[in-house]
Design a protein around this motif. Structure first.
Motif, short mmCIF file in Angstrom:
data_model
loop_
_atom_site.label_atom_id
_atom_site.label_comp_id
_atom_site.label_asym_id
_atom_site.label_seq_id
_atom_site.Cartn_x
_atom_site.Cartn_y
_atom_site.Cartn_z
N GLU B 106 5.38 -3.87 -5.02
CA GLU B 106 5.34 -3.94 -3.56
C GLU B 106 3.89 -3.88 -3.04
O GLU B 106 3.53 -4.59 -2.09
CB GLU B 106 6.17 -2.80 -2.95
N ILE B 107 3.07 -3.04 -3.67
CA ILE B 107 1.68 -2.92 -3.18
C ILE B 107 0.94 -4.25 -3.34
O ILE B 107 0.22 -4.67 -2.43
CB ILE B 107 0.97 -1.76 -3.91
N ALA B 108 1.14 -4.94 -4.47
CA ALA B 108 0.49 -6.23 -4.65
C ALA B 108 1.09 -7.27 -3.70
O ALA B 108 0.37 -8.07 -3.10
CB ALA B 108 0.61 -6.69 -6.10
N ARG B 109 2.43 -7.25 -3.56
CA ARG B 109 3.09 -8.21 -2.67
C ARG B 109 2.59 -8.03 -1.23
O ARG B 109 2.29 -9.01 -0.54
CB ARG B 109 4.60 -8.00 -2.73
N ALA B 110 2.47 -6.77 -0.80
CA ALA B 110 2.03 -6.51 0.57
C ALA B 110 0.59 -6.96 0.80
O ALA B 110 0.17 -7.18 1.94
CB ALA B 110 2.16 -5.01 0.89
N GLN B 111 -0.19 -7.11 -0.30
CA GLN B 111 -1.56 -7.64 -0.16
C GLN B 111 -1.55 -9.16 -0.16
O GLN B 111 -2.61 -9.78 -0.16
CB GLN B 111 -2.45 -7.13 -1.31
N GLY B 112 -0.34 -9.76 -0.20
CA GLY B 112 -0.25 -11.21 -0.18
C GLY B 112 -0.52 -11.88 -1.51
O GLY B 112 -0.77 -13.08 -1.57
N LEU B 113 -0.46 -11.10 -2.61
CA LEU B 113 -0.76 -11.66 -3.92
C LEU B 113 0.48 -12.35 -4.50
O LEU B 113 1.60 -12.07 -4.09
CB LEU B 113 -1.26 -10.56 -4.84
#
Lengths: 204, 204, 204
Positions: B106-113
Motif C-alpha cells: 500500500e505504501i508503494a501504491r500510494a506513492q503512485g509506483l
C-alpha cells in the motif's frame, strides 16, 4: 549514454555472478533473486541513502529490477554455461566496477562535494553491492581481500574527478576514467597485484 | 483499522519469536531487545529508507517500540511457555507476514509506483525484519530457504495490487489480500510446499 | 565545543581499535580503512538515516573521514604499540561511548522527540558502529554480550534528557551526562557488572 550501456552490462553481470554465488548456498529461487539484486543494485542504493539522493535508481527505473531478475533466473537455468564463462565474467565485473565508480563519483561531484566524498561515493557504489551480497550469503565480505579491487574504484574516481577539475567534457572524462580504470584492473588481475594486507594477532 | 490491529499482533509475535531466537545465542537483555526490534520493525524501516518514506513508522509511533520491548521482556520471563506455543506462533507469524506485505504494498501504491515496486516494497516489509534479525544473530538469513515464505509475500502484494487496480475499496482489498495470503501460507506449511532451490557448486 | 573535542577523540579511538580488529581478519589496507570508518562513524550514519537527519555528519565534515583513515593507517604502522595501550583504549572507548550517546540523544531531542526516541537515538549512535564493524568482519556483534555496554548508553541518554527537561543549560547537561556515564562505564568494567543474559535453548 555511454555510461548507461555500461551500467546495464554491469548490473547484468553482477546479477548473474551474484546468482551463481547464491547457488553455492542452496537458496531458493526468491533468495537467488534477492542476492542478485543486492549484488547488482545494492551499492548504488547504499550510496543514494548515505548521500540523500532520492529516488533510488531502481525506484526511478524499476526496469533495472526486471533486468537483474531475468539475468539471475537465466543463470539458474544454465549455471554451468555461465560458470564456464569465468573469464568473460572477470572482464564484465571489471567493467561494472569502474562504471559504478564513475557513476558514484559523478553523483557526489554533481552535489558540489569535494574529492574525499567523491572518492567515497565512487568506492561505495562500486564495492558495496558485493559487500551486501556476501553478508546476505553469510560469508565474510571478500572485496577487502581481493587483489586491488576497491583500490581500482578509488583510482577510477580520482581520475574522473581530476579530469572534471580540468574542465574536461564530463562524457569524455567518464570514458577516459572507465578505460583507464579498466586497464588498471585487468593489469592487477594479470600480475596478481595487491594492496598490502594488514595482519595483526590473526587467528590461523 | 483492520490492518492496524493485525500490525500490532504482527510486531508483537515477531518481537517474541525474535527474543526466543536471541535466547539461543545467549545475548544480554539489551541484545534481546535489539534483536526483537530488528525482527519486528526492521523490515518496515528498510522499506521506508529505500522509498524515502519519512518519518519511519516507529518514529511517528514510538509506542510500537514499547510494545515490542514489552513482548520481548515477557518472553525472557516465560520462554518455555512461549516456546511451547510453537504452533500458535506459526499462525501469528503467517498473519504478520501477510499483514506486513499488504502494508508495504500500500505504501508503494500510494506513492503512485507500479507493480514491480509495489511487490518489492511488500516483500521487503515482510521479510527484511527476519533478514536483519538473523544477520545480527550472526546466522545466515533463513527466510530464503524456508518453504514458500517470501513467495507468500509476493503473492499477497500482487493480490492487493490487483484488487486496487480493479478499484476495489482499499480496506476490502486489504482484507481479501490478508485472508488469501494467510490461507496460502498455511497451506504451504501444511503441504510443505516450497520454491525450487537453486544449488550449484554447493559445498556440502 | 566540549562535545566536539570528545567526538574527535572518540572517532579516533574507535577507528584505531577498529583497525586492530580488522588486522585479526587479515584485510587489505582498504578493508582496514573501511572497517575503521564503519566503527567510528557508522553509528551516527545509521542514526541520521533512521531519523532523516541529513546531511550525514561526515558528508558535512569530510575531514572526519580523513581523521579516521589517518588513525587507522597509523595503527597499521605501529599495531603492537597500539595494542599494548589496551587500558588507554578501554578508557577512550568509554569516553567515545558516552559522547556518542549524548550526541545522539541531543539530535533526537532537538527534533522535538520524546524519551523513547531520545534513548533509541543515543543507543544507536553509541553502539551501531561496533555492530557494523563486527558484521563487516564476519563475526557476531559483541556489543550485546559485553558487560553493560549498551546499558551505559541508555543511562547516559536518560541523564542528558532528564537534565534537559529540568531546563539545564544544554552544554552543562552534556558535561554532566558524559562524566556520569563515563564513571558508570568504568565502574562496570572494574566490577565486571553486567546485564543478565537470556539463554534459552542455546547450543553449547
Amino acid at each position: 549514454m555511454f555510461l548507461l550501456v555500461l551500467y546495464i552490462i554491469g548490473i547484468t553481470a553482477e546479477g548473474m555472478s551474484g546468482a551463481l554465488i547464491a547457488g553455492r548456498y542452496k537458496m531458493d529461487l526468491i533468495g537467488v533473486l534477492f542476492i542478485a539484486l543486492a549484488a547488482a543494485i545494492g551499492g548504488g542504493s547504499v550510496r543514494d541513502i548515505l548521500f540523500n539522493h532520492y529516488p533510488l535508481t531502481w525506484v526511478a527505473h524499476p526496469e533495472y529490477i526486471i533486468i537483474v531478475c531475468a539475468a539471475a533466473l537465466l543463470t539458474t537455468l544454465i549455471p554451468s554455461v555461465i560458470a564456464r564463462l569465468e573469464k568473460l565474467f572477470l572482464v564484465l565485473d571489471a567493467l561494472g566496477l569502474v562504471t559504478f565508480a564513475v557513476i558514484g563519483a559523478e553523483i557526489a561531484r554533481a552535489q558540489g562535494l569535494g574529492v574525499v566524498l567523491v572518492v567515497t561515493s565512487g568506492v561505495i557504489t562500486a564495492v558495496f553491492g558485493g559487500v551486501l551480497r556476501d553478508i546476505f550469503c553469510g560469508i565474510v565480505p571478500l572485496v577487502f581481500r581481493k587483489e586491488f579491487y576497491a583500490g581500482v574504484a578509488i583510482l577510477t574516481s580520482l581520475i574522473y574527478y581530476g579530469l572534471s577539475l580540468l574542465e574536461w567534457d564530463l562524457e569524455v572524462a567518464s570514458i577516459v576514467a572507465v578505460v583507464s580504470g579498466f586497464i588498471i584492473r585487468i593489469l592487477a588481475i594479470w600480475y596478481n597485484f595487491s594492496v598490502p594486507v594488514f595482519s595483526y594477532g590473526a587467528k590461523e
